[in-house]
Write a protein that holds these residues in place. Structure first.
Motif, PDB file in Angstrom:
ATOM      1  N   PRO A  43       0.829  -1.205   0.000  1.00 19.15           N
ATOM      2  CA  PRO A  43       0.000   0.000   0.000  1.00 19.15           C
ATOM      3  C   PRO A  43       0.863   1.254   0.000  1.00 19.15           C
ATOM      4  N   ARG A  44       0.244   2.381  -0.331  1.00 17.18           N
ATOM      5  CA  ARG A  44       0.960   3.651  -0.265  1.00 17.18           C
ATOM      6  C   ARG A  44       1.145   4.070   1.180  1.00 17.18           C
ATOM      7  N   VAL A  45       2.021   5.066   1.398  1.00 13.48           N
ATOM      8  CA  VAL A  45       2.315   5.465   2.769  1.00 13.48           C
ATOM      9  C   VAL A  45       1.060   5.982   3.465  1.00 13.48           C
ATOM     10  N   ASP A  46       0.310   6.859   2.772  1.00  9.28           N
ATOM     11  CA  ASP A  46      -0.861   7.449   3.437  1.00  9.28           C
ATOM     12  C   ASP A  46      -1.945   6.410   3.648  1.00  9.28           C
ATOM     13  N   GLN A  47      -2.058   5.440   2.702  1.00  9.31           N
ATOM     14  CA  GLN A  47      -3.043   4.380   2.900  1.00  9.31           C
ATOM     15  C   GLN A  47      -2.708   3.573   4.146  1.00  9.31           C
ATOM     16  N   LEU A  48      -1.400   3.325   4.302  1.00  7.21           N
ATOM     17  CA  LEU A  48      -0.948   2.544   5.446  1.00  7.21           C
ATOM     18  C   LEU A  48      -1.316   3.233   6.755  1.00  7.21           C
ATOM     19  N   MET A  49      -1.056   4.539   6.812  1.00  8.21           N
ATOM     20  CA  MET A  49      -1.335   5.276   8.042  1.00  8.21           C
ATOM     21  C   MET A  49      -2.829   5.359   8.294  1.00  8.21           C
ATOM     22  N   ASP A  50      -3.610   5.591   7.224  1.00  5.08           N
ATOM     23  CA  ASP A  50      -5.064   5.619   7.377  1.00  5.08           C
ATOM     24  C   ASP A  50      -5.558   4.302   7.937  1.00  5.08           C
ATOM     25  N   PHE A  51      -5.001   3.215   7.389  1.00  8.98           N
ATOM     26  CA  PHE A  51      -5.429   1.886   7.811  1.00  8.98           C
ATOM     27  C   PHE A  51      -5.217   1.708   9.306  1.00  8.98           C
ATOM     28  N   GLU A  52      -4.030   2.139   9.784  1.00 14.94           N
ATOM     29  CA  GLU A  52      -3.761   1.978  11.216  1.00 14.94           C
ATOM     30  C   GLU A  52      -4.666   2.858  12.065  1.00 14.94           C
ATOM     31  N   TRP A  53      -4.667   4.160  11.765  1.00 14.24           N
ATOM     32  CA  TRP A  53      -5.309   5.081  12.701  1.00 14.24           C
ATOM     33  C   TRP A  53      -6.827   5.089  12.561  1.00 14.24           C
ATOM     34  N   LYS A  54      -7.314   4.815  11.337  1.00 15.04           N
ATOM     35  CA  LYS A  54      -8.760   4.908  11.163  1.00 15.04           C
ATOM     36  C   LYS A  54      -9.458   3.568  11.188  1.00 15.04           C
ATOM     37  N   PHE A  55      -8.700   2.471  11.030  1.00 12.20           N
ATOM     38  CA  PHE A  55      -9.372   1.172  11.076  1.00 12.20           C
ATOM     39  C   PHE A  55      -8.889   0.311  12.237  1.00 12.20           C
ATOM     40  N   LEU A  56      -7.571   0.009  12.280  1.00 12.37           N
ATOM     41  CA  LEU A  56      -7.075  -0.936  13.278  1.00 12.37           C
ATOM     42  C   LEU A  56      -7.290  -0.452  14.695  1.00 12.37           C
ATOM     43  N   LEU A  57      -7.014   0.820  14.918  1.00 11.39           N
ATOM     44  CA  LEU A  57      -7.080   1.325  16.287  1.00 11.39           C
ATOM     45  C   LEU A  57      -8.502   1.275  16.848  1.00 11.39           C
ATOM     46  N   PRO A  58      -9.524   1.793  16.115  1.00 13.50           N
ATOM     47  CA  PRO A  58     -10.889   1.674  16.621  1.00 13.50           C
ATOM     48  C   PRO A  58     -11.314   0.228  16.814  1.00 13.50           C
ATOM     49  N   VAL A  59     -10.946  -0.648  15.866  1.00 12.03           N
ATOM     50  CA  VAL A  59     -11.327  -2.054  16.005  1.00 12.03           C
ATOM     51  C   VAL A  59     -10.709  -2.635  17.264  1.00 12.03           C
ATOM     52  N   ASN A  60      -9.439  -2.253  17.517  1.00 17.61           N
ATOM     53  CA  ASN A  60      -8.774  -2.746  18.711  1.00 17.61           C
ATOM     54  C   ASN A  60      -9.478  -2.290  19.977  1.00 17.61           C
ATOM     55  N   LEU A  61      -9.896  -1.019  19.978  1.00 19.11           N
ATOM     56  CA  LEU A  61     -10.580  -0.497  21.166  1.00 19.11           C
ATOM     57  C   LEU A  61     -11.879  -1.253  21.397  1.00 19.11           C
ATOM     58  N   VAL A  62     -12.623  -1.479  20.305  1.00 15.55           N
ATOM     59  CA  VAL A  62     -13.874  -2.227  20.425  1.00 15.55           C
ATOM     60  C   VAL A  62     -13.597  -3.625  20.946  1.00 15.55           C
ATOM     61  N   LEU A  63     -12.518  -4.231  20.405  1.00  9.27           N
ATOM     62  CA  LEU A  63     -12.150  -5.582  20.827  1.00  9.27           C
ATOM     63  C   LEU A  63     -11.859  -5.618  22.319  1.00  9.27           C
ATOM     64  N   LEU A  64     -11.098  -4.629  22.794  1.00  7.91           N
ATOM     65  CA  LEU A  64     -10.776  -4.570  24.221  1.00  7.91           C
ATOM     66  C   LEU A  64     -12.046  -4.469  25.047  1.00  7.91           C
ATOM     67  N   ALA A  65     -12.977  -3.574  24.611  1.00  9.09           N
ATOM     68  CA  ALA A  65     -14.196  -3.351  25.376  1.00  9.09           C
ATOM     69  C   ALA A  65     -15.044  -4.620  25.402  1.00  9.09           C
ATOM     70  N   THR A  66     -15.211  -5.288  24.227  1.00  6.87           N
ATOM     71  CA  THR A  66     -16.027  -6.499  24.208  1.00  6.87           C
ATOM     72  C   THR A  66     -15.362  -7.609  25.003  1.00  6.87           C
TER      73      THR A  66
END
Lengths: 309, 196
Positions: free
Chosen positions: A277-300
């Motif tokens: 992926p491109r650099v900005d796609q990579l960063m978007d993926f982390e901050w806008k997808f992985l991180l929220p999913v991780n938080l939800v995972l922790l909460a559940t």
């Protein structure tokens, strides 16, 4: 092994000449590396230039010492294994940044900055998944995390908690791939754009050390995945006493390394399968997808433990 | 010169076990790297010296059986703060230029301040009785992770839940601030669209 898997996927033979099907190619490569002359490019900061590979090697080796390979086979059985792993991971970023800067080369610097930004971002989700594992197993000691999965194959953390375990495992896989700078997240050393990334200017032994750090990190991350999700050195019992007896006869180390090699094989398959992926796609993926999913995972996960745990 | 100051007997005893030798060795390393941090001309080298100083501090904590604080030190300072310092240096600084030189009055002021600090420390710390005869190490597991977190989240007399939550509100504030700074305003978004 990397080159064999790579060649296999690309329908080639890979190294074939040294030993049986090229098994001792690695040894030959290492010897070649060690005999090369070591020199720094002119204008490089010599001290930093030689310090960087040393720093890079710190983290994988410390993590290596913490992994329990068998029931009594662990170098350092410390009570705070997981925090220690998270703590020493910072050294990797540091070594790469220093190596990139001290080479006095713009490709190296660009590669180092990219890789630093990437590793810092993905370290967050990496840490959060380890936190999830700590939460469900109730311990930060890698040995007791492993022993908490005793029983049948369904008692491994990946299967013990329905759905969440598998989701966590996949997230761990993604973020550790990025954490190690491996393809498809290898924007740090994208050959087509940056020549060779942060270690463009290195040769001989220092380059071998960077290379070694990368591959030890591959092994330790696979081992970590094995310990945290796949039951570590425990055999994959299926609950039938007859089969289980035979499985239990095999020593734990064998199971451990079988699982580790399976994980390494997965990483390699991913590497040679997906596009970068491109650099900005990579960063978007982390901050806008992985991180929220991780938080939800922790909460559940927390909710699961409170309700059914 | 100082009539009030009665210099107490030198209270530091030197029981030279392995741990003590290690303690002093690490302390010396820490001091040397700290001096390097200030004295080295190249700003990136001083950042690296700072890292080693932090690591040495963490090792000191480990020798004092405060494992969690040691790990937090490495995690926060080495893994976080210094990495960001190095990042900003790489992105912004003019590494080729000559290092800035400090002016004499400032140097003098710094010297006077540090002397005054040492004086106050000696005056205040040496007379404290319990420091020279206190218990050297905490009970087993006192600073372990479990005890630590239980006390941190406890709401009994030993609990620290309120400071903990206040700190988390502070962190939330910094996060929101960072997002507000990084966020694009409406004008900027429209400009980007116009360019496209």
């Amino acid at each position: 092994m990397e080159r064999k898997v790579c060649a296999h996927i690309q329908c080639r033979l890979g190294p074939m000449r040294l030993g049986w099907h090229g098994t001792i190619q690695t040894v030959a490569d290492v010897i070649k590396m060690l005999f090369k002359e070591v020199y720094a490019p002119s204008g490089a900061d010599k001290l930093m230039f030689y310090l960087a590979p040393l720093i890079v090697l710190i983290a994988p080796f410390i993590v290596c010492a913490l992994i329990p390979f068998g029931r009594n086979l662990v170098v350092a059985d410390v009570s705070m294994g997981i925090p220690l792993i998270i703590a020493v991971n910072g050294f990797g970023v540091l070594g790469i940044l220093l190596g990139g800067w001290s080479s006095n080369n713009k490709y190296s610097l660009l590669g180092a900055l990219r890789s630093g930004a990437q590793m810092i971002s993905y370290e967050i989700s990496f840490t959060m998944i380890l936190l999830f594992v700590v939460m469900i197993s109730g311990s930060t000691n890698l040995m007791s995390i492993t022993l908490g999965q005793e029983g049948t194959i369904l008692d491994w953390w990946i299967f013990k908690i329905p759905v969440l375990g598998i989701v966590a495992f996949i997230l761990f896989f993604i973020s550790s791939t990025a954490e190690m700078n491996r393809a498809p997240f290898d924007i740090a050393e994208a050959e087509q754009e940056l020549t060779g990334g942060y270690h463009t200017e290195y040769n001989g032994t220092p380059f071998a050390m960077f290379y070694l750090a990368e591959y030890i990190a591959l092994v330790t991350n696979s081992a970590l995945a094995t310990t945290c999700f796949l039951g570590g050195f425990l055999p994959p019992c299926i609950g039938v006493a007859f089969v289980d007896n035979y499985l239990n006869m095999v020593p734990g180390v064998v199971w451990f390394f079988a699982k580790v090699y399976f994980m390494i094989w997965c990483y390699m398959m991913v590497r040679w399968t997906f596009v970068r992926p491109r650099v900005d796609q990579l960063m978007d993926f982390e901050w806008k997808f992985l991180l929220p999913v991780n938080l939800v995972l922790l909460a559940t996960g927390a909710a699961y433990i409170v309700i059914w745990g | 010169m100082f009539p009030n100051l009665t210099i107490p007997d030198f209270p530091l005893s030197f029981p030279m076990g392995g741990i003590d030798i290690a303690f002093y060795a690490v302390a010396i390393v820490m001091l040397v790297t700290a001096v390097f941090t200030v004295a080295v001309k190249n700003i990136l080298q001083s950042a690296v010296a700072l890292i080693f100083s932090f690591v040495a501090t963490a090792i000191l904590y480990l020798l004092l059986h405060a494992e969690f604080i040691a790990l937090a030190q490495v995690m926060v300072y080495v893994g976080g703060v210094v990495i960001f310092v190095v990042f900003t240096i790489l992105l912004t600084s003019h590494l080729g230029e000559d290092a800035f030189s400090t002016k004499i009055p400032r140097l003098f002021a710094a010297f006077a301040l540090s002397i005054a600090f040492v004086f106050v420390m000696i005056k205040c710390i040496l007379p404290v009785e319990s420091l020279s005869s206190g218990v050297v190490s905490a009970p087993e597991g006192y600073s372990g992770l479990e005890q630590f977190s239980l006390r941190l989240l406890g709401y009994g007399p030993d609990g620290f839940i309120i400071p903990f939550e206040v700190v988390s509100v502070l962190l939330l504030m910094t996060l929101i601030c960072a997002i507000t700074i990084a966020r694009k305003t409406k004008d900027e978004v429209e400009k980007e669209k116009a360019v496209k």
